[in-house]
Design a protein around this motif. Structure first.
Motif, PDB file in Angstrom:
ATOM      1  N   GLY A   1       0.763  -1.251  -0.034  1.00  0.00           N
ATOM      2  CA  GLY A   1      -0.131   0.050   0.057  1.00  0.00           C
ATOM      3  C   GLY A   1       0.816   1.234   0.115  1.00  0.00           C
ATOM      4  O   GLY A   1       1.979   1.414  -0.118  1.00  0.00           O
ATOM      5  N   PRO A   2       0.021   2.253   0.017  1.00  0.00           N
ATOM      6  CA  PRO A   2       0.695   3.810  -0.080  1.00  0.00           C
ATOM      7  C   PRO A   2       0.927   4.215   1.169  1.00  0.00           C
ATOM      8  O   PRO A   2       0.679   3.612   2.390  1.00  0.00           O
ATOM      9  N   ARG A   3       2.021   5.217   1.621  1.00  0.00           N
ATOM     10  CA  ARG A   3       2.213   5.736   2.740  1.00  0.00           C
ATOM     11  C   ARG A   3       1.593   7.091   3.036  1.00  0.00           C
ATOM     12  O   ARG A   3       1.643   7.480   4.360  1.00  0.00           O
ATOM     13  N   ASP A   4       0.730   7.529   2.203  1.00  0.00           N
ATOM     14  CA  ASP A   4      -0.095   8.776   2.549  1.00  0.00           C
ATOM     15  C   ASP A   4      -1.469   8.663   1.730  1.00  0.00           C
ATOM     16  O   ASP A   4      -1.706   8.380   0.420  1.00  0.00           O
ATOM     17  N   VAL A   5      -2.442   8.529   2.626  1.00  0.00           N
ATOM     18  CA  VAL A   5      -3.786   8.472   2.109  1.00  0.00           C
ATOM     19  C   VAL A   5      -4.550   9.571   2.554  1.00  0.00           C
ATOM     20  O   VAL A   5      -5.764   9.796   2.334  1.00  0.00           O
ATOM     21  N   GLU A   6      -3.844  10.838   2.609  1.00  0.00           N
ATOM     22  CA  GLU A   6      -4.361  12.165   2.960  1.00  0.00           C
ATOM     23  C   GLU A   6      -5.551  12.531   1.890  1.00  0.00           C
ATOM     24  O   GLU A   6      -6.555  13.228   2.144  1.00  0.00           O
ATOM     25  N   PRO A   7      -5.327  12.082   0.688  1.00  0.00           N
ATOM     26  CA  PRO A   7      -6.295  12.634  -0.497  1.00  0.00           C
ATOM     27  C   PRO A   7      -7.871  12.017  -0.087  1.00  0.00           C
ATOM     28  O   PRO A   7      -8.824  12.383  -0.760  1.00  0.00           O
ATOM     29  N   LEU A   8      -8.007  10.955   0.575  1.00  0.00           N
ATOM     30  CA  LEU A   8      -9.324  10.479   0.934  1.00  0.00           C
ATOM     31  C   LEU A   8      -9.985  11.249   1.896  1.00  0.00           C
ATOM     32  O   LEU A   8     -11.151  11.049   2.297  1.00  0.00           O
ATOM     33  N   LYS A   9      -9.305  12.153   2.793  1.00  0.00           N
ATOM     34  CA  LYS A   9      -9.948  12.700   3.937  1.00  0.00           C
ATOM     35  C   LYS A   9     -10.997  13.536   3.556  1.00  0.00           C
ATOM     36  O   LYS A   9     -12.070  13.528   4.317  1.00  0.00           O
ATOM     37  N   GLY A  10     -10.758  14.333   2.468  1.00  0.00           N
ATOM     38  CA  GLY A  10     -12.025  15.293   2.227  1.00  0.00           C
ATOM     39  C   GLY A  10     -13.581  14.545   1.894  1.00  0.00           C
ATOM     40  O   GLY A  10     -14.696  15.235   2.322  1.00  0.00           O
ATOM     41  N   ARG A  11     -13.438  13.157   1.635  1.00  0.00           N
ATOM     42  CA  ARG A  11     -14.557  12.683   1.211  1.00  0.00           C
ATOM     43  C   ARG A  11     -14.958  11.479   2.344  1.00  0.00           C
ATOM     44  O   ARG A  11     -15.599  10.668   2.385  1.00  0.00           O
TER      45      ARG A  11
END
Length: 348
Positions: free
Chosen positions: A261-271
């Motif tokens: 997996g990825p180390r950064d999932v921040e783009p998912l936060k907004g949704r």
């Protein structure tokens, strides 16, 4: 017989001694290994068939062998017959035909006699061969835990599930479980080419998206099939895909990954999209109170197989179980071109 001492017994095993490429003739070797006595909850199983999974390939290619012995036994799927049991075993008796995926922190299944905790094994289906039964455990356990433990789907769940990597072992299992047990869940599978597209449709996929499309075209294809986005996404290939997933998963949706997996999932936060990890070895690694849950779900899988609702997804069946044959199986899995599962059965 019940509990027994095996301290003087050895058995044939296929091992690796170092991280060698699959093209090296010594990447897998045969050894005679001791068979320890069954622990309180252990089954001693005479292995009849095994399968090869990506975890086998990954471990052989990148993990050092046991420094104490100089070798490690691979294998995380088996079908066989119980020949002895530990003193506290209640779920099985000698003579029972079983299937299971074993543990990542114990010697693997690529050996004639193998110990496994009874809470991780199931009575194998009666309508398929040992080789076909060996194709089920790891992928079915993973798919089952994704759908019913991580995503907590039920027969009342309604929405769309996107299965990324649907032609692999876990994806093929997940499509079948969704078709059999989740009547209100629509499935979108990723696949490319006519053969693979037909494969996932035959397993229950209602829509197919070409995973070779670039990000924008792929997103457009998913959103055409699921306007507003998918409710749930399973992925075996998540690295670098988070911005794409943030676009195609609905607000408050869920993603489950089985790769590193990825180390950064921040783009998912907004949704407010939830990220879940799935590792089917967690119960055994952590000795969780619900370890027997893997036994229970394998019993349910066996019933589905015998009822004709789930079928084996064996694409390659090799024989016998030797270092050379398992090397061939590793090569097939490592190529990333196989559909479903690669199994190996029988001993010389």
């Amino acid at each position: 017989m019940g509990a027994m001492s095996t301290s003087d017994i050895t058995t044939t095993a296929v091992c690796y001694t170092g991280s060698l490429p699959v093209t090296d003739p010594d990447c897998l070797v045969t050894r005679e290994v001791p068979v320890p006595s069954p622990g309180p909850h252990d089954l001693l199983v005479e292995v009849e068939a095994v399968s090869v999974n990506p975890v086998d390939v990954k471990q052989r290619a990148g993990a050092p062998a046991d420094p104490t012995t100089g070798f490690s036994v691979l294998g995380y799927d088996a079908a066989g017959t119980v020949v002895a049991v530990g003193e506290e075993v209640t779920l099985f008796t000698p003579g029972d035909a079983v299937f299971y995926a074993g543990q990542i922190d114990r010697p693997g299944t690529d050996q004639r006699l193998h110990l496994v905790d009874e809470r991780l094994a199931g009575h194998r289906p009666t309508t398929v061969s040992a080789a076909e039964a060996a194709s089920f455990p790891l992928t079915m356990i993973t798919a089952w835990e994704v759908l019913f433990d991580r995503l907590r789907l039920t027969t009342d769940s309604a929405g769309t599930l996107l299965v990324v990597g649907a032609t692999g072992g876990v994806g093929s299992a997940m499509l079948q479980l969704a078709e059999a047990l989740l009547p209100q869940v629509r499935t979108i599978a990723t696949a490319s080419g006519a053969e693979r597209t037909q494969w996932v449709r035959d397993l229950g996929a209602e829509h197919v998206v070409d995973h070779h499309l670039d990000g924008h075209a792929f997103a457009d294809a998913v959103l055409t099939a699921a306007p507003g986005g998918v409710n749930w996404l399973f992925t075996a290939h998540s690295e670098g895909q988070i911005p794409l997933y943030a676009r195609i998963v609905r607000p408050f949706g869920d993603i489950v990954a089985i790769d590193d997996g990825p180390r950064d999932v921040e783009p998912l936060k907004g949704r407010s999209i939830a990220w879940h990890w799935e590792l089917m070895f967690t119960r055994s690694l952590e000795q969780t109170p619900d370890m027997v849950g893997q036994h229970d779900l394998l019993e349910k899988v066996a019933a589905l197989v015998d009822a004709g609702q789930v079928r084996p997804t064996v694409s390659e069946h090799l024989s016998p179980i030797t270092a050379g044959t398992l090397q061939e199986a590793h090569h097939l899995v490592e190529s990333n071109h196989t559909l479903g599962k690669v199994v190996v059965s029988g001993w010389e």
